[in-house]
Scaffold this active site. Structure first.
Site, short mmCIF file in Angstrom:
data_model
loop_
_atom_site.label_atom_id
_atom_site.label_comp_id
_atom_site.label_asym_id
_atom_site.label_seq_id
_atom_site.Cartn_x
_atom_site.Cartn_y
_atom_site.Cartn_z
N GLU A 155 18.83 42.93 40.82
CA GLU A 155 19.67 44.13 40.86
C GLU A 155 20.60 44.15 42.07
OE1 GLU A 155 17.53 47.76 40.28
OE2 GLU A 155 16.46 47.02 38.54
N GLU B 156 11.49 43.73 34.03
CA GLU B 156 10.73 44.95 34.34
C GLU B 156 10.90 45.86 33.15
OE1 GLU B 156 12.30 47.01 37.79
OE2 GLU B 156 11.73 45.41 39.18
#
Ligand SMILES: *[C@@H]1O[C@H](CO)[C@@H](O)[C@H](O)[C@H]1NC(C)=O
Ligand SMILES: *[C@@H]1O[C@H](CO)[C@@H](O)[C@H](O)[C@H]1NC(C)=O
Ligand SMILES: *[C@@H]1O[C@H](CO)[C@@H](O)[C@H](O)[C@H]1NC(C)=O
Ligand SMILES: *[C@@H]1O[C@H](CO)[C@@H](O)[C@H](O)[C@H]1NC(C)=O
Ligand SMILES: *[C@@H]1O[C@H](CO)[C@@H](O)[C@H](O)[C@H]1NC(C)=O
Ligand SMILES: *[C@@H]1O[C@H](CO)[C@@H](O)[C@H](O)[C@H]1NC(C)=O
Ligand SMILES: *[C@@H]1O[C@H](CO)[C@@H](O)[C@H](O)[C@H]1NC(C)=O
Length: 547
Positions: A165, A266
């Site tokens: 990210e 995730e």
């Protein structure tokens, strides 16, 4: 007696398998396979790192510390947790930050014994590519390669994430150029060291504005620069959602022609509690399993952010409601996929690189490969270098010196949007500052006003330059006197050095070359940020210096 026998057998089994090897996972086309029998490998994963908050920080780092708990260095904890991971049919754990100076044999062996593979992020809190001030430099290169070195020998290492990210919305996509350079360099490093094939991927967030460009960008261009797999952190299935309501249908379509494996890096939205994990049936079911290679549930440990499957107190583990729901979901899935031998990849084309424009700002032209030798050679050849500059002073001094003279800083700037990088863009800030100070000094010398030009109010001093010879001379001439040339020679160092000093935490830096000023890297203050921040300081600073 019975107890004794069982214990003795368990002990013997443990001993015999002490050097546990598992069948390595290999990549073919857009799928993972067990290397030997060619059975397709679907990740049934759990994120496994204590105090990791899922947003690039640890509980420790909120207090200003960059400390983290290496989840693979504590064998008692691994042995405590593995039976629970097994109850969840876990075959993969994702770890976010390991300490390459620690020993991981016990945990890696115990995981291998349980048939569990590991995907490791290469960065650490305080040692990562910063989205608002990105750089890919010697310190980070040292960190990333040392994690590769620490993990490469275990047969149950599945691969690495070169970033998590980093670009996370439309304002910071230029940072992806630096992350992709990390992917390129880690792939090259794994080859250079003759490690077995180990994939290097990236884990993205799920931002609607940038997710498609991100997936295309990291996959596009030469395969030596592109990701080996794509990880998707996705939280769009909350509560009793569905394939269409969650958007999983659209995501699946988007990746249906992707040419490398893709999986959830995730998942597990927690806005509806308890989590019943009904998405598991979709992820491993008929619609998604031809495209996706499973996923990693966030996360094992219950922390403040409330994503835990278990709560741990010392040696005792208590399973939470979510654990039981996930366990029964995972117990009922059984995707078979295809066998490697009968699989001919159909999606072989890389994605097209997104064009740089209003919604995408990362050029396909990537930053240079960190080359510590080049930076050391350059620094030793300088006549004017920083002297006793504090952390705070580094930014100030960049602001001043880059505003003086012509092209003083061209050799050290990096612009991921333009795809223009100085040859020294990957050096550490202390070295870069030296390069800039020296440029200014040389310009003043030629103008006949050099006497006091290497002072900068006591922040710089002259040194006797070491005339570059041999490799140094070759590297420096490729970089060119302005530092705007292209260095084609690869770094010759092993890169393996334990932790770098990128955290600014005063940790030991491997680049402790003689004559280097000792200030640590302000990882969060990049050069360009410092320059713009100091637009005002420039005026007063310049006046001060030129007095
Ligand atoms: C292939 O090997 C893996 C790991 O050794 C094993 O789990 C799997 O069951 C094997 N596949 C078949 C079809 O036997
Ligand atoms: C990796 O394994 C090989 C062969 O077992 C061994 O020679 C080498 O020293 C190991 N390297 C590391 C870094 O453990
Ligand atoms: C991106 O990261 C910044 C912190 O740098 C954070 O404030 C922001 O919420 C993040 N955006 C998304 C979409 O996650
Ligand atoms: C985008 O990320 C930046 C950090 O890079 C953050 O400051 C900003 O608030 C974010 N914007 C949105 C809309 O999330
Ligand atoms: C990360 O998450 C934690 C807990 O949810 C929060 O306290 C912290 O501010 C977050 N940090 C960033 C940079 O978003
Ligand atoms: C270095 O700088 C600090 C303050 O920035 C100062 O107190 C110290 O005396 C300086 N040391 C030397 C050797 O100049
Ligand atoms: C990179 O260059 C672009 C276009 O010239 C400019 O808009 C942007 O601000 C520069 N980025 C940085 C980080 O300086």
């Amino acid at each position: 007696m019975k107890g004794f026998t069982a214990a003795a057998l368990a002990g013997a089994a443990l001993f015999l398998t002490a050097k546990a090897d598992v069948d390595p996972i290999v990549i073919k086309g857009s799928k993972f396979f067990y290397q030997t029998n060619g059975t397709q490998f679907y990740i049934r994963g759990i994120a496994y790192q204590q105090d990791y908050l899922g947003n690039g920080t640890t509980a420790g780092s909120s207090g200003g510390s960059n400390s983290y708990v290496d989840p693979l260095a504590d064998s008692a904890a691994c042995k405590r947790d593995i039976p629970y991971l097994q109850q969840l049919r876990t075959n993969t754990v994702r770890v976010y930050a390991i300490d390459p100076t620690k020993n991981h044999d016990a945990c890696m062996t115990a995981l291998a014994d349980a048939g569990i593979y590991v995907i490791a992020d290469l960065s650490a809190p305080g040692q990562s590519i910063i989205r608002d001030s990105p750089s890919w430099n010697d310190d980070l290169y040292g960190r990333y390669t040392s994690v590769v070195d620490a993990m490469a020998n275990y047969t149950n290492t599945l691969g690495f994430f070169a970033g998590n990210e980093v670009s996370n919305n439309s304002t910071n996509t230029d940072a992806s150029a630096f992350v992709k350079a990390a992917v390129r360099d880690m792939k090259a490093y794994i080859k250079q060291k003759n490690y077995r094939p180990l994939g290097v991927g990236y884990a993205t967030n799920d931002d609607a504005d940038i997710r498609e460009n991100l997936a295309n960008y990291f996959d596009c261009g030469q395969s030596s620069q592109s990701i080996d797999f794509w990880g998707y952190n996705i939280y769009s299935w909350c509560g009793d959602s569905s394939y269409t309501e969650s958007g999983y249908d659209v995501r699946t379509k988007e990746f249906s022609t992707y040419n490398v494996p893709v999986f959830f890096a995730e998942y597990g939205c927690n806005t509806v509690q308890p989590r019943k994990f009904t998405e598991v049936q979709a992820l491993y079911g008929d619609q998604m399993s031809p495209v996706w290679s499973g996923g990693i549930v966030y996360m094992y440990f219950q922390e403040a952010n409330n994503y835990g499957l278990v709560s741990v107190d010392g040696n005792s583990v208590s399973t939470l409601d979510d654990f039981n729901y996930l366990s029964s979901q995972l117990a009922s899935i059984d995707p078979t996929g295809v066998n490697s031998a009968s699989y001919t990849p159909t999606n072989t084309a890389a994605a097209a690189c997104p064009t740089v424009g209003s919604d995408w700002q990362a050029s396909s032209n990537l930053p240079p490969t960190p080359n510590e030798q080049l930076c050391d050679c350059m620094f030793k050849a300088l006549s004017c270098v920083p002297d006793n500059v504090s952390n705070d002073g580094v930014g100030d001094l960049f602001g001043v010196v880059c505003g003086l003279g012509q092209g003083t800083c061209a050799g050290i700037t990096a612009n991921g949007t333009e795809g223009v990088y100085g040859a020294y863009a990957m050096c550490n800030p202390s070295q870069q500052l030296g390069f800039a100070l020296n440029n200014y000094y040389q310009q003043q010398l030629s103008a006949g006003s050099g006497a006091s030009a290497c002072d900068f109010s006591g922040s710089a001093k002259t040194q006797s330059p070491v005339n570059p010879t041999g490799t140094c001379s070759k590297l420096i001439s490729q970089a060119g006197s302005a530092g705007t040339g292209t260095v084609t020679s690869q770094p010759s160092g092993t890169g393996s050095s334990g932790s770098g000093s990128g955290s600014g935490s005063g940790g030991s830096s491997k680049s402790s070359s003689a004559g280097m000023p000792s200030f640590s890297t302000p990882a969060h203050v990049g050069l360009l940020q410092a320059v713009s921040f100091l637009a005002v300081a420039f005026v007063s600073g310049a006046g001060m210096i030129l007095l």
